[in-house]
Design a protein around this motif. Sequence first.
Motif, PDB file in Angstrom:
ATOM      1  N   ARG A  22      -1.454 -30.229   8.334  1.00 26.20           N
ATOM      2  CA  ARG A  22      -2.455 -29.287   8.828  1.00 26.20           C
ATOM      3  C   ARG A  22      -2.736 -28.185   7.807  1.00 26.20           C
ATOM      4  N   VAL A  23      -4.010 -27.955   7.603  1.00 24.78           N
ATOM      5  CA  VAL A  23      -4.459 -26.900   6.695  1.00 24.78           C
ATOM      6  C   VAL A  23      -5.126 -25.808   7.513  1.00 24.78           C
ATOM      7  N   LEU A  24      -4.863 -24.581   7.125  1.00 26.29           N
ATOM      8  CA  LEU A  24      -5.412 -23.448   7.849  1.00 26.29           C
ATOM      9  C   LEU A  24      -5.867 -22.430   6.823  1.00 26.29           C
ATOM     10  N   SER A  25      -7.084 -21.930   6.956  1.00 25.48           N
ATOM     11  CA  SER A  25      -7.468 -20.827   6.086  1.00 25.48           C
ATOM     12  C   SER A  25      -8.537 -19.981   6.759  1.00 25.48           C
ATOM     13  N   GLY A  26      -8.703 -18.793   6.229  1.00 32.68           N
ATOM     14  CA  GLY A  26      -9.673 -17.873   6.805  1.00 32.68           C
ATOM     15  C   GLY A  26     -10.463 -17.173   5.722  1.00 32.68           C
ATOM     16  N   MET A  27     -11.598 -16.654   6.140  1.00 30.55           N
ATOM     17  CA  MET A  27     -12.447 -15.880   5.233  1.00 30.55           C
ATOM     18  C   MET A  27     -12.897 -14.659   6.011  1.00 30.55           C
ATOM     19  N   ARG A  28     -12.879 -13.525   5.375  1.00 33.29           N
ATOM     20  CA  ARG A  28     -13.341 -12.327   6.078  1.00 33.29           C
ATOM     21  C   ARG A  28     -14.827 -12.429   6.375  1.00 33.29           C
ATOM     22  N   SER A  29     -15.247 -11.817   7.446  1.00 30.44           N
ATOM     23  CA  SER A  29     -16.654 -11.916   7.846  1.00 30.44           C
ATOM     24  C   SER A  29     -17.469 -10.900   7.066  1.00 30.44           C
ATOM     25  N   THR A  30     -17.871 -11.306   5.876  1.00 32.22           N
ATOM     26  CA  THR A  30     -18.594 -10.391   4.993  1.00 32.22           C
ATOM     27  C   THR A  30     -20.095 -10.621   5.026  1.00 32.22           C
ATOM     28  N   VAL A  72       0.440  -8.739   8.243  1.00 36.23           N
ATOM     29  CA  VAL A  72       1.148  -9.176   9.455  1.00 36.23           C
ATOM     30  C   VAL A  72       0.178  -9.955  10.346  1.00 36.23           C
ATOM     31  N   LEU A  73      -1.041  -9.447  10.418  1.00 33.62           N
ATOM     32  CA  LEU A  73      -2.071 -10.178  11.163  1.00 33.62           C
ATOM     33  C   LEU A  73      -2.333 -11.530  10.509  1.00 33.62           C
ATOM     34  N   GLN A  74      -2.368 -11.531   9.196  1.00 30.56           N
ATOM     35  CA  GLN A  74      -2.583 -12.798   8.481  1.00 30.56           C
ATOM     36  C   GLN A  74      -1.439 -13.781   8.748  1.00 30.56           C
ATOM     37  N   ALA A  75      -0.222 -13.266   8.823  1.00 26.62           N
ATOM     38  CA  ALA A  75       0.929 -14.131   9.134  1.00 26.62           C
ATOM     39  C   ALA A  75       0.756 -14.738  10.521  1.00 26.62           C
ATOM     40  N   ALA A  76       0.288 -13.929  11.474  1.00 20.26           N
ATOM     41  CA  ALA A  76       0.053 -14.448  12.825  1.00 20.26           C
ATOM     42  C   ALA A  76      -1.029 -15.522  12.797  1.00 20.26           C
ATOM     43  N   ASP A  77      -2.116 -15.274  12.042  1.00 15.22           N
ATOM     44  CA  ASP A  77      -3.201 -16.263  11.907  1.00 15.22           C
ATOM     45  C   ASP A  77      -2.664 -17.615  11.470  1.00 15.22           C
ATOM     46  N   ILE A  78      -1.761 -17.562  10.512  1.00 21.48           N
ATOM     47  CA  ILE A  78      -1.289 -18.801   9.890  1.00 21.48           C
ATOM     48  C   ILE A  78      -0.244 -19.480  10.776  1.00 21.48           C
ATOM     49  N   LEU A  79       0.732 -18.690  11.206  1.00 17.95           N
ATOM     50  CA  LEU A  79       1.873 -19.310  11.892  1.00 17.95           C
ATOM     51  C   LEU A  79       1.520 -19.776  13.297  1.00 17.95           C
ATOM     52  N   ILE A  80       0.528 -19.170  13.910  1.00 18.02           N
ATOM     53  CA  ILE A  80       0.192 -19.570  15.279  1.00 18.02           C
ATOM     54  C   ILE A  80      -0.302 -21.026  15.306  1.00 18.02           C
ATOM     55  N   TYR A  81      -0.816 -21.522  14.180  1.00 16.50           N
ATOM     56  CA  TYR A  81      -1.226 -22.932  14.097  1.00 16.50           C
ATOM     57  C   TYR A  81      -0.179 -23.803  13.412  1.00 16.50           C
ATOM     58  N   LYS A  82       0.944 -23.206  13.049  1.00 12.61           N
ATOM     59  CA  LYS A  82       2.000 -23.949  12.356  1.00 12.61           C
ATOM     60  C   LYS A  82       1.420 -24.760  11.198  1.00 12.61           C
ATOM     61  N   GLY A  83       0.574 -24.091  10.425  1.00 14.10           N
ATOM     62  CA  GLY A  83      -0.072 -24.774   9.308  1.00 14.10           C
ATOM     63  C   GLY A  83       0.944 -25.217   8.264  1.00 14.10           C
ATOM     64  N   ASP A  84       0.684 -26.365   7.641  1.00 16.84           N
ATOM     65  CA  ASP A  84       1.535 -26.815   6.535  1.00 16.84           C
ATOM     66  C   ASP A  84       1.071 -26.181   5.228  1.00 16.84           C
ATOM     67  N   PHE A  85      -0.254 -26.107   5.065  1.00 17.78           N
ATOM     68  CA  PHE A  85      -0.804 -25.594   3.809  1.00 17.78           C
ATOM     69  C   PHE A  85      -1.880 -24.543   4.067  1.00 17.78           C
ATOM     70  N   VAL A  86      -1.924 -23.586   3.163  1.00 23.43           N
ATOM     71  CA  VAL A  86      -2.923 -22.523   3.270  1.00 23.43           C
ATOM     72  C   VAL A  86      -3.664 -22.423   1.943  1.00 23.43           C
ATOM     73  N   PRO A  87      -4.863 -23.022   1.845  1.00 24.60           N
ATOM     74  CA  PRO A  87      -5.621 -22.917   0.600  1.00 24.60           C
ATOM     75  C   PRO A  87      -6.143 -21.494   0.417  1.00 24.60           C
ATOM     76  N   VAL A  88      -5.718 -20.858  -0.652  1.00 27.42           N
ATOM     77  CA  VAL A  88      -6.136 -19.475  -0.927  1.00 27.42           C
ATOM     78  C   VAL A  88      -6.260 -19.266  -2.431  1.00 27.42           C
ATOM     79  N   GLY A  89      -6.933 -18.193  -2.789  1.00 27.41           N
ATOM     80  CA  GLY A  89      -6.974 -17.761  -4.185  1.00 27.41           C
ATOM     81  C   GLY A  89      -5.681 -17.044  -4.535  1.00 27.41           C
TER      82      GLY A  89
END
Length: 339
Positions: free
Chosen positions: A11-19, A139-156
Amino acid sequence: MTASRSNHRKRVLSGMRSTGKLHLGNYVGALDNWVRMQDEYECFFFVADWHALTTDYADTSRIKENSVEVLLDWLAAGLDPERSTMFIQSHVPQHAELHLLFSMITPLGWLERVPTYKEQRANITEKDLGTYGFLGYPVLQAADILIYKGDFVPVGEDQVPHVELTREIGRRFNMFYGKHRPVFPEPQPLLTPAAKLPGTDGRKMSKSYGNTIMLTDPEPLVRQKLKTMVTDPARVRRSDPGNPDVCPVGDLHKIFSDRATSEKVNVGCRSAGIGCIECKSWAADALVNILNPMQERRKKYEDHPKLAWDILEAGSARARKVAHATMNEVREAMGITQN
Ligand code: TRP
Ligand code: SF4
């Protein structure tokens, strides 16, 4: 016993700020990578509107619009609702509950040491970032990621410390409450190969520099922006040879043009066989080629806004289901269940 989800596609999980609307730098830096990942992974992508509030809390008049613009650009770029779960962070309130619980166990020192925190506190002077929410961003970002138990987080690269902190928070949670059965896995960052895209002024393409080419820019505007784009400063006259390796337009060719065109640029520029005007028009051709299909796809959703809302709603519902299940485990592990 492990907390990872075996027998599943990773499972991959990532987010982008709403810019708001995205530019080509967002595409090359992240989005095109996400689009490719859909073939291999189970993907969750969300628009981080709460994260946008950490720095832009005073004026929320555009918050919803900005989230929807991001989603439309994702769909335009080829994120496929059949394969990826797309949603807006604030539509899944479980992130906030997990963030609260994580905030109890996260030592302040961990947050004060985060590089993005230190840099932004030092460099952003026009906004007051001395808030609780801004410090708690990771900490919010950690919650975003861990709540889905993601395996990978594609980020810069700039986000890698946040993923590391996520692992530490998850580990600490497991240590306190998951001794017999760890709740959280340890997600790994997947570093996006950083093709740094230059903007029209030659600096990194960024909204704050005003040097962007937007995914929604119509062809005439793309061509006009290319015309004013900076080139190899050593090439003053048409008869001066240039060097595509130090020219931002040369960079665009390397990223977007086919091999034959890149070769033509390479040889022609160094021998003064081609002019910059001609060279830029080829770069514009390549960009228009990429942007056209995106803009056509976007138009479909703009003409039928309900389509995009349905996608969001279905995505949020799926995300809430996963988040709900994780929160049950979390409360159970902490002994704060309701019955
Ligand atoms: N902090 C990320 C950024 O600024 C956005 C983000 C929020 C994110 N939550 C996330 C990225 C979870 C990956 C996973 O780009
Ligand atoms: Fe840049 Fe092209 Fe001009 Fe060479 S010919 S300096 S690559 S714009």
